[in-house]
Each structure stands twice: as structure tokens, then as C-alpha cells.
Scaffold this active site. Structure first.
Site, PDB file in Angstrom:
ATOM      1  N   GLU A 133      60.070  -3.378  63.206  1.00 28.87           N
ATOM      2  CA  GLU A 133      60.348  -1.975  63.492  1.00 28.87           C
ATOM      3  C   GLU A 133      61.853  -1.740  63.447  1.00 28.87           C
ATOM      4  OE1 GLU A 133      59.078   1.198  66.973  1.00 28.87           O
ATOM      5  OE2 GLU A 133      59.556  -0.864  67.542  1.00 28.87           O
ATOM      6  N   LYS A 208      53.511   5.944  63.385  1.00 28.77           N
ATOM      7  CA  LYS A 208      53.210   5.457  64.734  1.00 28.77           C
ATOM      8  C   LYS A 208      52.541   6.542  65.575  1.00 28.77           C
ATOM      9  CE  LYS A 208      55.630   3.027  68.504  1.00 28.77           C
ATOM     10  NZ  LYS A 208      56.981   2.642  68.962  1.00 28.77           N
ATOM     11  N   CYS A 250      54.622  -1.781  67.167  1.00 31.21           N
ATOM     12  CA  CYS A 250      55.172  -2.046  68.504  1.00 31.21           C
ATOM     13  C   CYS A 250      54.277  -1.576  69.646  1.00 31.21           C
ATOM     14  CB  CYS A 250      56.566  -1.424  68.604  1.00 31.21           C
ATOM     15  SG  CYS A 250      57.557  -2.076  69.979  1.00 31.21           S
TER      16      CYS A 250
END
EC number: 3.5.1.128
Length: 374
Positions: A133, A208, A250
Site C-alpha cells: 500500500e 479500498k 491493509c
């Protein structure tokens, strides 16, 4: 100094025999081959680990260009069920590379670092390289994040498409600060996981969906939503030379519903490019990754940011690959570098056959598990 960590899930008998390594105590062949391979590398160290039968014995061999003698240490991993321990020759298994970097606000320097690791991954025979990321940059504040962001058809992604073509391997670009089509209206960006094939074409994008708005004592507040919009949907798993890859980023790893949805859609490899903090990292990083691997019976690949990015932020590191049994089969140590692991899909299928948890699920009992608590 950068570090390259090569950890192979198995060392096949044909390789041992061909190179004269039948005696596990004699690593002279390994030393000679690696010293020759590293002769042209600039400032990199190489950590080489083999899991040699029996499968719970992992020998880690650290070779530095300036050292006369290697340092040998033993790490014990969880043993696999004996009937499933060996399913394929490691000579035939696809190799993936997991890159660990320390991004800064300097986008060109970040690209230079990532490109060096990707080229090294290609030289070592990887078919797919994973970047963490924020591989493009980590800014000091939301205003700088927005200023440095680019659209997918911008200059930086153009450099990575050229890199993929040059190296002939797939790239998982784990979290690109993307100015989407609604940039002019919203003045906010997306945290976008981009998957490139070996021809440099974009084959998948995942934005995301779970934004990290948290306050962890000792780590400082995180307000990702100050500059970022949540993605609207999941991306279907993508067929790659290593297997079907499910994309996440993440903080997504804290939501098992997402990983289960990807596994049910056919994922064999889940990837969680990340930038974990110094408090949550030691407490949760490995535990969460191994849990996602065990519950989905997938490989989990997690490329991570590490070290101090600037005066306001640092990351935990510990990039790793976890197999479907929950064993960490490759791990980066401190600093920038990469680790490599082989993906054994025959082993994955055997495990799912012997432990058919997806057939035993009861969605009639917990189908609404993802709803907020009342």
C-alpha cells in the site's frame, strides 16, 4: 542497505541432487551460486531460506557479499499434515515476490526503489511481484496526499506499465493514490489496488472499501476518510500465472467477510498490501494474516511498508507469505527488500478436500454477520 529474502516452501530432490546438496550440512554449492548471482548487485544482502524435508525444518542462510562465512540459524514452522506435505516438485511451482519498501513523499525515488526490487524479482524467476500500500508515496498530511495524487492514466502508472513489460512479470500495485473520475466534484481520491499483467495492461482495479479511521493510543490518529473515498464494490478474483488472486488492502484484513467472499468467488491467493503502524503491527499483523489464510484456505500475500517515512509516520514491516495451513513460509526482515515463495495449488486443493469447511458453513444461521451491531 537493502535486503533480499528468498524463502522457498520446499527444496525439491532433483535440485538437491543436481547441485550436490545431498548433505544438508554442506552449503558450499549454495554459497558459490549465490555469490556469483549477487556479484553485480549494488548494496543488497540476500537471505536465503529452504524448507528441507521434513517440512517443519526451515534453514535460514544469510549471505552478505562482504562476509567470508554465512550465518546459519534454524526456524521451526508448523508442520503440515504428513499426507499433504509434498504434492509437487518445487521446480514446477510458480514463484512470487513480495516487496517491502519505505515510501516517502518523493515519488521518483520511491519508483526507483520499487523498480530495483521488481527487476531483482524478475531475475530470480518470479512471475508476479507484490508492492505494498502507498508504494507511490506516503505524504505528511492530507493536503500533500491530494496534491501528489494522479489518475490511473498519469505518468507514474505509465512507468509501472513499462516496468511490467520490461521485466515480463505481473505486478500487484498495492495501493495507488488515485484521482478518480469524480475528482473534480469531490476533491478526494481512492486507495486503488491495481493489477498489471506482463504486457503492462491493467487487468483489475480494486478501490479500498474499508477506510482506516481509528485512534490507537501510542500510534496517533488515522483519518483516511479525510482525503479518501471508500470503494463501491469488491473485485472478482483474477487468474494470474500464480493462481486466482483476490484483491484487498491493509485495513480490509480486519473484515473476514471480505476474505470469505473472495474465497467463495474462487480466490486461491488473497493479497493485503499494507502500511501497519508500530502498535497494531506487533499485536495484530501476523495473527490476522494467518487467520485469513486458515479460514479461507488460501495463500495470503502481504507486502508491507517499513521504517520511518518522514517525521510524522513510520510503519511496522514484516512482509510475509502464509500458506493455506496457516504457516508463514516467507518473511522479510527489517529494512527494504523482498522475499519469495512458491505457490502450490495442488497442496491447496488437497487441504480443501481433507478439511471441507466451505461445505460445512451454515449461512442460514449467520448470513447477516456483516451488519452493524444494534
Amino acid at each position: 542497505m537493502g535486503e533480499i529474502c528468498f524463502e522457498s516452501v520446499r527444496l525439491c530432490r532433483c535440485t538437491v541432487k543436481e547441485r550436490g546438496w545431498e548433505n544438508q550440512g554442506n552449503f558450499s554449492g549454495v554459497t558459490f551460486e549465490l555469490q556469483k548471482r549477487l556479484a553485480e548487485d549494488k548494496g543488497f544482502r540476500l537471505m536465503l531460506g529452504f524448507i528441507i524435508r521434513p517440512p517443519h525444518q526451515l534453514l535460514s542462510l544469510l549471505l552478505c557479499p562482504g562476509l567470508r562465512l554465512p550465518r546459519l540459524s534454524v526456524l521451526c514452522a508448523q508442520p503440515r499434515p504428513r499426507a499433504m506435505a509434498i504434492s509437487s516438485s518445487s521446480c514446477e511451482l510458480p514463484l512470487v515476490a513480495v516487496c517491502q519498501v519505505t515510501s516517502t513523499p518523493d515519488k521518483q525515488q520511491n519508483f526507483k526503489t520499487c523498480a530495483e526490487l521488481v527487476r531483482e524479482a524478475a531475475r530470480l524467476g518470479s512471475c508476479l511481484a507484490f508492492l505494498p500500500e502507498a508504494f507511490d508515496f506516503i505524504a505528511r498530511d492530507p493536503a500533500e496526499t491530494l496534491r501528489l495524487s494522479e489518475p490511473l492514466d498519469g505518468n507514474l502508472l505509465g512507468e509501472y506499465t513499462q516496468l511490467a513489460r520490461e521485466c515480463g512479470l505481473w505486478l500487484s500495485l498495492g495501493g495507488f493514490h488515485e484521482r478518480g473520475q469524480d475528482w473534480e466534484q469531490t476533491q478526494k481520491i481512492y486507495n486503488c489496488h491495481v493489477l498489471l499483467n506482463s504486457k503492462g495492461s491493467v487487468v483489475a482495479t480494486y478501490r479500498k472499501t474499508h477506510l482506516c479511521d481509528v485512534e490507537i493510543p501510542g500510534q496517533g490518529p488515522m483519518r483516511e476518510s479525510n482525503s479518501t473515498l471508500p470503494g463501491p464494490s469488491l473485485e472478482s478474483p483474477v487468474s494470474t500465472p500464480a493462481g486466482k488472486v483476490g484483491l484487498a488492502i491493509c485495513y480490509d484484513m480486519r473484515f473476514p467477510e471480505l476474505s470469505l467472499a473472495l474465497a467463495q468467488a474462487g480466490a486461491e491467493i488473497l493479497t493485503y498490501p499494507s502500511a501497519f503502524g508500530s502498535v497494531t503491527g506487533p499485536a495484530h499483523w501476523e495473527v490476522l494474516l494467518r487467520a485469513r489464510a486458515i479460514e479461507t484456505q488460501c495463500y495470503v500475500v502481504a507486502a508491507a511498508q517499513c521504517g520511518r517515512h518522514h517525521e510524522k509516520r513510520s510503519s511496522y514491516g514484516q512482509s510475509m507469505v502464509v500458506d493455506p495451513w496457516g504457516t508463514v513460509v516467507a518473511r522479510c526482515s527489517e529494512g527494504q527488500g523482498l522475499c519469495l515463495a512458491r505457490i502450490d495449488l495442488n497442496y491447496l486443493r488437497q487441504l480443501r478436500q481433507h478439511l471441507p469447511v466451505f461445505q460445512h458453513r451454515r449461512p442460514d444461521l449467520y448470513g447477516n454477520l456483516g451488519h452493524p451491531r444494534s
